[in-house]
Design an enzyme around this catalytic site. Sequence first.
Site, PDB file in Angstrom:
ATOM      1  N   GLY A  77       0.792  -1.213   0.000  1.00  0.00           N
ATOM      2  CA  GLY A  77       0.000   0.000   0.000  1.00  0.00           C
ATOM      3  C   GLY A  77       0.828   1.269   0.000  1.00  0.00           C
ATOM      4  O   GLY A  77       0.462   2.268  -0.629  1.00  0.00           O
ATOM      5  N   THR A  78       1.958   1.269   0.705  1.00  0.00           N
ATOM      6  CA  THR A  78       2.798   2.472   0.753  1.00  0.00           C
ATOM      7  C   THR A  78       3.337   2.816  -0.621  1.00  0.00           C
ATOM      8  O   THR A  78       3.292   3.975  -1.047  1.00  0.00           O
ATOM      9  CB  THR A  78       3.949   2.273   1.755  1.00  0.00           C
ATOM     10  OG1 THR A  78       3.406   2.178   3.070  1.00  0.00           O
ATOM     11  CG2 THR A  78       4.926   3.439   1.692  1.00  0.00           C
ATOM     12  N   ASN A  85      -7.951   5.061   8.807  1.00  0.00           N
ATOM     13  CA  ASN A  85      -7.335   3.907   9.446  1.00  0.00           C
ATOM     14  C   ASN A  85      -7.279   4.022  10.967  1.00  0.00           C
ATOM     15  O   ASN A  85      -7.168   3.011  11.666  1.00  0.00           O
ATOM     16  CB  ASN A  85      -5.915   3.704   8.907  1.00  0.00           C
ATOM     17  CG  ASN A  85      -5.062   4.959   9.019  1.00  0.00           C
ATOM     18  OD1 ASN A  85      -5.406   5.999   8.459  1.00  0.00           O
ATOM     19  ND2 ASN A  85      -3.959   4.872   9.736  1.00  0.00           N
ATOM     20  N   GLN A 100      -8.650   0.280   3.949  1.00  0.00           N
ATOM     21  CA  GLN A 100      -9.392  -0.190   5.124  1.00  0.00           C
ATOM     22  C   GLN A 100     -10.815  -0.636   4.809  1.00  0.00           C
ATOM     23  O   GLN A 100     -11.470  -1.226   5.679  1.00  0.00           O
ATOM     24  CB  GLN A 100      -9.432   0.914   6.183  1.00  0.00           C
ATOM     25  CG  GLN A 100      -8.081   1.304   6.735  1.00  0.00           C
ATOM     26  CD  GLN A 100      -7.417   0.186   7.530  1.00  0.00           C
ATOM     27  OE1 GLN A 100      -8.064  -0.767   7.961  1.00  0.00           O
ATOM     28  NE2 GLN A 100      -6.117   0.292   7.732  1.00  0.00           N
ATOM     29  N   HIS A 105      -3.136  -7.313   2.647  1.00  0.00           N
ATOM     30  CA  HIS A 105      -2.840  -7.811   3.995  1.00  0.00           C
ATOM     31  C   HIS A 105      -3.738  -7.167   5.058  1.00  0.00           C
ATOM     32  O   HIS A 105      -3.735  -7.593   6.211  1.00  0.00           O
ATOM     33  CB  HIS A 105      -1.365  -7.631   4.339  1.00  0.00           C
ATOM     34  CG  HIS A 105      -0.940  -6.253   4.714  1.00  0.00           C
ATOM     35  ND1 HIS A 105      -0.956  -5.800   6.015  1.00  0.00           N
ATOM     36  CD2 HIS A 105      -0.471  -5.221   3.963  1.00  0.00           C
ATOM     37  CE1 HIS A 105      -0.520  -4.549   6.051  1.00  0.00           C
ATOM     38  NE2 HIS A 105      -0.214  -4.173   4.825  1.00  0.00           N
ATOM     39  N   THR A 136       9.771  -7.998 -11.896  1.00  0.00           N
ATOM     40  CA  THR A 136       9.047  -9.260 -12.066  1.00  0.00           C
ATOM     41  C   THR A 136       7.866  -9.331 -11.115  1.00  0.00           C
ATOM     42  O   THR A 136       8.016  -9.182  -9.906  1.00  0.00           O
ATOM     43  CB  THR A 136       9.985 -10.450 -11.815  1.00  0.00           C
ATOM     44  OG1 THR A 136      11.092 -10.373 -12.717  1.00  0.00           O
ATOM     45  CG2 THR A 136       9.249 -11.767 -12.008  1.00  0.00           C
ATOM     46  N   CYS A 187       2.285   2.590  10.585  1.00  0.00           N
ATOM     47  CA  CYS A 187       3.434   3.056   9.821  1.00  0.00           C
ATOM     48  C   CYS A 187       4.166   4.199  10.508  1.00  0.00           C
ATOM     49  O   CYS A 187       5.205   4.636  10.044  1.00  0.00           O
ATOM     50  CB  CYS A 187       2.985   3.481   8.423  1.00  0.00           C
ATOM     51  SG  CYS A 187       2.400   2.100   7.431  1.00  0.00           S
TER      52      CYS A 187
END
Length: 399
Positions: free
Chosen positions: A90-91, A171, A199, A221, A257, A345
């Site tokens: 996500g970051t 969040n 979220q 995740h 990849t 984070c």
Amino acid sequence: MPWPRKPLPTWTRRTDMIYLDNNATTAMDPRVAHVLNETLLRGPLNPSSQHQFGQRARFRLEESLDRIARVLGSDLTRVGADRLIVTSGGTEANNAAITGLGEPDTTLVVSSIEHPSVLAAAQAKSEARPVRLIPVDANGVVRLDRLQEIIKAEQQASRRIGLVSVMSANNETGVIQPIQDIARVCRAAQVLLHVDVTQSIGKVPVDFTAWGIDAATITPHKYHGPTGVGFVWLRSGIELKPSLLGGEQQLGTRPGTEPVGLVAAAAEATALAIEEFPAASAHMASLRDRLEATLSDRFPEIVVQGKQADRLPSTCCLSFVGADRQNLLLALDMAGVACSSGSACSSGSSPPSHVLMAMGASKAEVDSALRFSVSRFSTEQEIDQAIEIIAKKYQTVRH
């Protein structure tokens, strides 16, 4: 299977800990782990290779991407279709959107309660392009009138707005934002809208096409999928300037990849989250309400942040007035309850919550706020045990 589902196997967590930090990350669903394992065991998985191994990997990758997009209201199969760009999480997805959407000399508009990965990326660009913050009300809801004022002011100054970025749900507080209304304002002004939906998936209805947005960040995740993979969804015709160089994968937009196994697992997690959302949402809401109501009855001084707004069923942010958030967090951890003092984070240094400060919360509320977040695998027994531990530790810490 009747709801609620059985708890996760004990190998996924310490059996003596009650995990209430699911907005930070979730335990992987065993069904998702099975898909990940099964895909990885198929053999070498480089979808850029031209031989049969590569062809099979390419088919698996595209099949999985199509599945993710389909359950979120998007179609990747038609001519001139939407796109789903694979990232490391996500970051990176948020950074890619903030730095890669809109022209370099145009104004960037973000809400004041965005995730640190959005705010930090915007701040890094502030020397090259103007950045405007949309304020929120006391409940943490983005002020639509102020967004309209910002757009009007930029137009009157003959400055173009390149991008607006607003998360679908916060969040820290779980407060849900009026994305469709924001999208209508942006469309009327011919401005791109990016939404961090991290979220929301598996907790509230999500439909990119119905929302009318231009780009979105997805992080599996957060809903029992794998870490190490994320996505930027792009509406048809939207161009994303690459932030990485050195390969032609994904049409050069994000070279490297693609992790086929992680993408296949993410597809399974996304499909399960959408399929099980109605029952899971009701289950999570009942647990959250049980936690909030019981603690509030025992301690009237506790403040439920964002209580008057629509919130995610999984999330509650409580200010334990009279206690220090870090002391209470550590006491709860030692007693067997895992929670958070803010965004995962940025919680390493435990700075005051920029979200609560933007809402105008008092210093006493900001300094004592903790976030509790449940998942579809949380149980009533865990909540009841957590309530007793929280009550005991609060009484100790505040004195």
